[in-house]
Write an enzyme that holds these catalytic residues in place. Structure first.
Site, mmCIF file in Angstrom:
data_model
loop_
_atom_site.group_PDB
_atom_site.id
_atom_site.type_symbol
_atom_site.label_atom_id
_atom_site.label_comp_id
_atom_site.label_asym_id
_atom_site.label_seq_id
_atom_site.Cartn_x
_atom_site.Cartn_y
_atom_site.Cartn_z
ATOM 1 N N VAL A 24 -0.978 -15.331 32.127
ATOM 2 C CA VAL A 24 -0.197 -16.169 31.226
ATOM 3 C C VAL A 24 1.267 -15.713 31.119
ATOM 4 C CG1 VAL A 24 -0.059 -17.105 28.885
ATOM 5 C CG2 VAL A 24 -2.266 -16.504 29.845
ATOM 6 N N ASP A 25 1.463 -14.389 30.980
ATOM 7 C CA ASP A 25 2.816 -13.892 30.698
ATOM 8 C C ASP A 25 3.803 -14.219 31.821
ATOM 9 O OD1 ASP A 25 1.426 -12.883 28.618
ATOM 10 O OD2 ASP A 25 1.538 -10.788 29.239
ATOM 11 N N HIS A 75 -3.769 -5.185 1.208
ATOM 12 C CA HIS A 75 -3.140 -5.636 2.460
ATOM 13 C C HIS A 75 -3.140 -7.154 2.594
ATOM 14 C CE1 HIS A 75 -2.550 -1.713 4.319
ATOM 15 N NE2 HIS A 75 -3.649 -1.366 3.682
ATOM 16 N N CYS A 103 0.826 -1.200 0.000
ATOM 17 C CA CYS A 103 0.000 0.000 0.000
ATOM 18 C C CYS A 103 0.869 1.262 0.000
ATOM 19 C CB CYS A 103 -0.923 -0.072 1.205
ATOM 20 S SG CYS A 103 -2.408 0.829 0.959
ATOM 21 N N SER A 112 1.461 -13.494 38.694
ATOM 22 C CA SER A 112 0.182 -12.812 38.887
ATOM 23 C C SER A 112 -0.971 -13.791 38.705
ATOM 24 C CB SER A 112 0.057 -11.702 37.855
ATOM 25 O OG SER A 112 -0.019 -12.268 36.555
#
Ligand code: XMP
Length: 516
Positions: free
Chosen positions: A230-231, A173, A86, A227
């Site tokens: 996931v991270d 795109h 583009c 925590s």
């Protein structure tokens, strides 16, 4: 010794398109490593990057705009293949001596292209293909050496190439899902044109990170705050794989988690992975702090501060710690035109910056290169259970911002009980992993109901469920009526203190996902 996973890489220059991250995803899902950098990083950096090919992203500008973003023309003398998407294609045209003009008919959204040459970029494609267009400008005259390889009813050039110099341009795109063959097109650029090999796999990522973490950390200790998300979970397991007992995880149970989650963390980390885990039971402390507090921002601040406090308390008791591990991801560190970055390296809820200084800790962030879905793939590769990996995002302040108004033990309990039922039904319907988030909110109002012969005056639960790509915008989930009916029946019948369920049908914006 396997091949260096970063030896086959693509440089993506960002001109401000909202889709730039998607280009990176399209490249990486084909096992080729890539990085996004702003368009103006300079020719020296571009050379030094060592790419096998360069992709120029789209962007909102027009090449004739006064401050139109541009690259050093020298980029085209490096002998590297270039794919302009583009705006990237228009810029390439402009810089190489072609002419770009405003199209009479702007093409936005779904369009059909006719493929005129399927030897390289469009290998495996033929006839007509559906693509996603989003630009008003078009190529009026090619730069020397170029020829069209695809057209639409509206414009003679939907894609072009200079085969000798290996320069390619597409007006549409390929990175968005609305271009069904986009993956193949990007893949052709990577493998047919740049000659990349697919070396970026999670297995090889683990191997290289384990080595790197070992070298960096040496014999020192590392702490990691869990925590429940996931991270941080994947970060911990990855680091544990590298350094074993040198890692200590700290988990603060603030009493604001969903049912069974604190137990799950202990089970997975202590029992399954045998990771050193310090679990701090602090429900009472958090509830004490929250007494009488109704303002959402104040709740967040109090919880955040108390978390840091407790985390520090525990960390300071440990000996010979040199590093703090963080689950920082690539979107947090990309320096880019189209997204705010790099955001602060320390995530706000876990703002343990003071600790870094007090204990003179260094950061270890092994997932700085990864996107969220890669983190999930990494977790799976590391043998983590699906329930941890597929977990929907959960806010740091936890259930406190879903109990609207004052947070009490009783009200958290009501919310938790309703939440379990909602998740149970959504999981039962096979929909849990198909949406961004789904949860219960306890409203600060009471309504009248009737149960048997008796009038009741009890709480209202709101059901919130949204679809979203990144949490920045979201739309409510169109649940089947019978699922809504089951949830409502079960919540009202099984949760003491609730006599009404409502469904939140607000999108973000203008609403937010959470209610506080
Ligand atoms: P909103 O409510 O702003 O939420 O639309 C967007 C996403 O962010 C999550 N969220 C938080 N996550 N700490 C977090 O770690 C927070 O204080 C926080 N507030 C909102 C929310 O759950 C949603 O996924």
């Amino acid at each position: 010794m396997s091949e260096d996973i970063h030896s086959q890489k693509i440089l993506i220059l960002d001109f401000g398109s909202q889709y730039t991250q998607l280009i990176a995803r399209r490249v990486r899902e084909q096992k080729v490593y890539c990085e996004i950098h702003p368009y103006n990083i300079g020719l020296e950096k571009i050379k030094g990057f060592g790419a096998k090919g360069i992709i120029l992203s789209g962007g909102p500008s027009s090449v004739y705009d006064k401050d139109a973003p541009a690259v050093d023309k020298g980029l085209f003398a490096l002998g590297l293949p270039v794919l302009g998407i583009c705006y990237g294609m228009q810029l390439m045209t402009h810089l190489l001596g072609g002419v770009v003009a405003k199209a009479q008919h702007r093409e936005y959204g779904r369009a059909e292209i006719a493929i005129d040459d399927s030897t390289d970029l469009f290998k495996g494609l033929s006839g007509r293909e559906v693509v996603w267009m989003s630009h008003g400008d078009r190529i009026e005259r090619f730069p020397e050496g170029f020829k069209p390889i695809s057209h639409t009813d509206n414009s003679p050039v939907a894609a072009m190439k200079d085969e000798n110099r290996r320069f390619y341009g597409v007006q549409f795109h390929p990175e968005v899902v609305h271009t069904p063959k986009g993956k193949e097109i990007v893949g052709n650029f990577l493998f047919e044109i740049c000659g990349c090999r697919p070396t970026w796999t999670m297995g090889s990522f683990i191997e290289s990170q384990v080595k790197e973490i070992k070298e960096r950390v040496g014999g020192q200790g590392v702490i990691c705050g869990l925590s429940g998300g996931v991270d941080s979970a994947v970060t911990a397991v990855l680091i544990h794989k590298a350094i074993g007992d040198q890692l200590t995880c700290i988990f603060v149970d603030n009493g604001l988690l969903r049912a069974g989650e604190a137990k799950k963390v202990e089970e997975v980390f202590r029992k399954h992975f045998r990771i050193n885990l310090i679990a701090v039971g602090a429900s009472e402390r958090f509830l004490d702090k929250l007494k009488g507090v109704e303002d959402p921002e104040r709740k967040r601040k109090l919880i955040g501060n108390e978390f840091i406090h407790l985390f520090e308390e525990e960390a300071l008791k440990l000996k010979e710690i040199g590093f703090l591990a963080q689950g920082t991801l690539y979107p947090d560190v990309i320096e880019s035109v189209s997204f705010k970055g790099p955001s602060a390296t320390i995530k706000s809820h876990h703002n343990v910056g003071g600790l870094l200084e007090k204990m003179s800790l260094k950061l270890v962030e092994p997932m700085r290169e990864l996107f969220k879905d890669e983190v999930r793939a990494l977790g799976r590769e590391l043998g983590m259970p699906d329930e941890v990996i597929d977990r929907q995002p959960f806010p740091g302040p936890g259930l406190a911002i879903r109990v609207l108004g004052e947070v009490t033990k009783e009200r958290i309990e009501i919310l938790r009980n309703a939440d379990v039922i909602i998740l149970d039904e959504i999981k039962g319907a096979g929909l849990y992993t198909k949406m961004w988030q789904s949860f219960a909110v306890l409203l600060p109002v009471k309504t009248v109901g009737v149960m048997g012969d008796e009038r009741t005056y009890e709480n209202v639960i709101a059901l919130r469920a949204v679809e979203s790509l990144d949490g920045m915008t979201a739309d409510w989930v169109r649940f089947p009526y019978d699922l809504l009916a089951r949830i409502s029946n079960r919540v009202i019948n099984e949760v003491k203190g609730v006599n009404r369920v409502v469904y939140d049908i607000s999108s973000k914006p203008p609403s937010t996902i959470e209610w506080e």
